[in-house]
Scaffold this active site. Structure first.
Site, PDB file in Angstrom:
ATOM      1  N   SER A   1      -3.349  -9.146   8.738  1.00 53.65           N
ATOM      2  CA  SER A   1      -2.707  -7.839   8.782  1.00 53.65           C
ATOM      3  C   SER A   1      -1.960  -7.761  10.117  1.00 53.65           C
ATOM      4  O   SER A   1      -2.547  -7.980  11.176  1.00 53.65           O
ATOM      5  CB  SER A   1      -3.772  -6.748   8.696  1.00 53.65           C
ATOM      6  OG  SER A   1      -3.257  -5.550   9.222  1.00 53.65           O
TER       7      SER A   1
ATOM      8  N   ASP B   1       0.806  -1.222   0.000  1.00 51.91           N
ATOM      9  CA  ASP B   1       0.000   0.000   0.000  1.00 51.91           C
ATOM     10  C   ASP B   1       0.841   1.274   0.000  1.00 51.91           C
ATOM     11  O   ASP B   1       0.585   2.199  -0.772  1.00 51.91           O
ATOM     12  CB  ASP B   1      -0.946   0.021   1.200  1.00 51.91           C
ATOM     13  CG  ASP B   1      -2.142  -0.897   0.986  1.00 51.91           C
ATOM     14  OD1 ASP B   1      -2.350  -1.359  -0.155  1.00 51.91           O
ATOM     15  OD2 ASP B   1      -2.861  -1.164   1.965  1.00 51.91           O
TER      16      ASP B   1
ATOM     17  N   ARG C   1       1.999   5.286  17.294  1.00 56.13           N
ATOM     18  CA  ARG C   1       1.465   6.244  16.312  1.00 56.13           C
ATOM     19  C   ARG C   1       1.779   7.702  16.610  1.00 56.13           C
ATOM     20  O   ARG C   1       2.141   8.447  15.686  1.00 56.13           O
ATOM     21  CB  ARG C   1      -0.040   6.041  16.102  1.00 56.13           C
ATOM     22  CG  ARG C   1      -0.457   4.705  15.463  1.00 56.13           C
ATOM     23  CD  ARG C   1       0.574   4.110  14.568  1.00 56.13           C
ATOM     24  NE  ARG C   1       0.086   2.998  13.749  1.00 56.13           N
ATOM     25  CZ  ARG C   1       0.845   2.011  13.318  1.00 56.13           C
ATOM     26  NH1 ARG C   1       2.128   1.958  13.649  1.00 56.13           N
ATOM     27  NH2 ARG C   1       0.367   1.052  12.552  1.00 56.13           N
TER      28      ARG C   1
ATOM     29  N   ASP D   1      -5.632   3.943  13.418  1.00 59.55           N
ATOM     30  CA  ASP D   1      -4.319   4.535  13.173  1.00 59.55           C
ATOM     31  C   ASP D   1      -4.391   5.839  12.386  1.00 59.55           C
ATOM     32  O   ASP D   1      -3.622   6.764  12.627  1.00 59.55           O
ATOM     33  CB  ASP D   1      -3.403   3.512  12.498  1.00 59.55           C
ATOM     34  CG  ASP D   1      -3.030   2.395  13.465  1.00 59.55           C
ATOM     35  OD1 ASP D   1      -3.024   2.668  14.688  1.00 59.55           O
ATOM     36  OD2 ASP D   1      -2.770   1.267  13.024  1.00 59.55           O
TER      37      ASP D   1
HETATM   38  N1  ARG Z   1      -6.374  -2.683  16.982  1.00 57.51           N
HETATM   39  C1  ARG Z   1      -5.074  -2.198  17.314  1.00 57.51           C
HETATM   40  C2  ARG Z   1      -5.126  -0.714  17.566  1.00 57.51           C
HETATM   41  O1  ARG Z   1      -6.001  -0.050  17.086  1.00 57.51           O
HETATM   42  C3  ARG Z   1      -4.033  -2.543  16.284  1.00 57.51           C
HETATM   43  C4  ARG Z   1      -4.203  -1.927  14.928  1.00 57.51           C
HETATM   44  C5  ARG Z   1      -3.232  -2.397  13.871  1.00 57.51           C
HETATM   45  N2  ARG Z   1      -3.376  -3.802  13.692  1.00 57.51           N
HETATM   46  C6  ARG Z   1      -2.981  -4.544  12.657  1.00 57.51           C
HETATM   47  N3  ARG Z   1      -3.151  -5.823  12.748  1.00 57.51           N
HETATM   48  N4  ARG Z   1      -2.459  -4.026  11.573  1.00 57.51           N
HETATM   49  O2  ARG Z   1      -4.271  -0.199  18.211  1.00 57.51           O
END
Ligand code: ARG
Length: 411
Positions: A174, A14, A94, A123
């Site tokens: 993911s 991506d 983040r 995110d």
């Molecule tokens: N649900 C988690 C959060 O919002 C992780 C998000 C990213 N997860 C992922 N498998 N890419 O902090």
């Protein structure tokens, strides 16, 4: 829009497509920034890939130490765990990524930053709210949210533009990783009734549940921060690497969570957080020794509030700083050592000690050496129970000892 844009680049499909797309759709020059928060990738390969795909410049920032010391250990001192389950690995990284994007934008003279998040997750919220807080005038572009391509279309776009598409069978999940944990979603996990298949686990091997001998470790804390392992001083990054390995070997830190995203969606996510599980348990055990009952009770409330703030992307806010100041102050005497047993998927605290312990053997013991004046309890209970007696007498009209078998006067 033209000029430069600083893109948070992971090296995945991506964000690689995003480099081309930003050039084509926006006519922008892309500065790709990859932030190393302990995600165990080959960063030279990623950097080269960004350039091959068409970035004007590619930068890798080693942010491991900042991540651990400014973000992870602050959350550890807070005992921050979202909805009682998620130690916030992804969420904590983040705001750091947002701040690095802003810093690079200033140095590179960019008026925009970009990220590869979709429009459904947390995110995007965390990165954009973070950038807003630090640099309100920067424009933010979210290609994956704008282009509306399916996965097949993204692959087609990549092929048409000479962007390498991974040929190996891609993991159906993911995954996001850093030193505080590994987050796994998608695929069969999207049905919350499905038990996680063995192949989702990367750090906590199932064989760990069959190891017949426990490992014992001793964690030394100084004012709430872990600083030693088995009596030897150790830096934060090394400690997390070591604990992820040691506790991961015993399959510790598997979490299966149906969580509430900030955008209102319930989602099922798995986490592997061996080091976080060990450290959060050990830290709480030391606090139970060094903090008063009132401190522990109030701090539990703050921990929940703090976890929500981190999850919701509100790191760079006055409210979080206020809470962090309180949390920091609570840690002044959270110094000592905790002994943890690692065995069959569990990290169990089996011992704790501190030079500032509030535990008093002379008060607690039932053996000789007891110096608690038991006769004083009668007077204490007399006063403590006074409001209860007063209210019963005043509001139930009962003064007498109720006959045997009588109903509760309040009932
Ligand atoms: N649900 C988690 C959060 O919002 C992780 C998000 C990213 N997860 C992922 N498998 N890419 O902090």
């Amino acid at each position: 829009m033209s000029g430069r844009v600083v893109l948070a680049y992971s090296g995945g499909l991506d964000t690689s497509v995003a480099i081309k797309w930003l050039a084509q759709e926006y006519g922008m020059e892309v500065v790709a920034v990859t932030v190393d928060v302990g995600n165990e990738r080959d960063f030279t390969v990623i950097k080269q890939k960004a350039l091959d795909v068409g970035a004007e410049k590619a930068i890798v920032v080693d942010a491991k130490s900042r991540f651990v010391n400014e973000f992870v250990f602050t959350a550890l001192k807070a005992d921050a765990v979202y909805q009682g389950q998620y130690p916030l690995a992804t969420a904590l990284s983040r705001p750091l990524i947002a701040s690095i994007l802003v810093d690079v934008a200033v140095v590179e003279g960019a008026r925009a930053v970009a990220h590869g998040c979709t429009g459904k997750g947390n995110d995007q919220v965390r990165i954009e709210v973070g950038v807003n807080a630090l640099a309100p005038d920067l424009t933010i572009i979210a290609p994956a949210r704008e282009w509306g391509m399916t996965r097949e279309e993204t692959i087609k776009y990549a092929q048409e533009h000479g962007i390498p598409v991974p040929v190996t069978k891609k993991s159906p999940y993911s995954i996001d990783e850093n030193l505080w944990g590994r987050s796994i979603e998608c695929g069969v996990l999207e049905d919350p009734w499905n038990e996680p298949p063995d192949d989702v686990w990367g750090w906590t091997k199932g064989g760990g549940l069959k190891i017949s001998e426990p490992d014992y470790i001793e964690l030394g804390f100084y004012q709430g921060t872990p600083v030693a392992l088995d009596g030897k001083e150790i830096g934060g990054v090394d400690l997390l690497l070591k604990l992820n390995e040691l506790a991961g070997k015993h399959a510790i830190g598997r979490i299966d969570h149906v969580e509430d995203r900030r955008v209102g969606i319930k989602s099922r996510e798995l986490y592997e957080a061996p080091a976080a599980t060990v450290l959060l348990g050990a830290h709480r055990a030391l606090e139970s020794l060094c903090l008063s009952r009132d401190q522990l009770r109030f701090k539990r409330g703050v921990a929940g509030e703090y976890a929500d703030l981190v999850y919701d992307g509100l790191w760079f806010t006055a409210h979080r700083e206020n809470l962090a100041a309180y949390i920091e102050n609570t840690q002044r005497f959270v110094t000592g050592t905790v002994r943890v047993k690692l065995f069959k998927g569990s990290a169990t605290v089996v011992g704790r000690k501190s030079p500032f312990s509030l535990y008093d053997y002379g008060l607690a013991t039932y053996d000789k050496g007891d110096n608690f004046d038991q006769s004083a309890s009668a007077g204490f209970i007399h006063i403590w129970g006074l409001p209860s007696r007063t209210q019963t007498r005043a509001q139930t009209g009962r003064e007498d000892i109720p006959p045997a078998g009588a109903k509760n006067p309040r009932g």
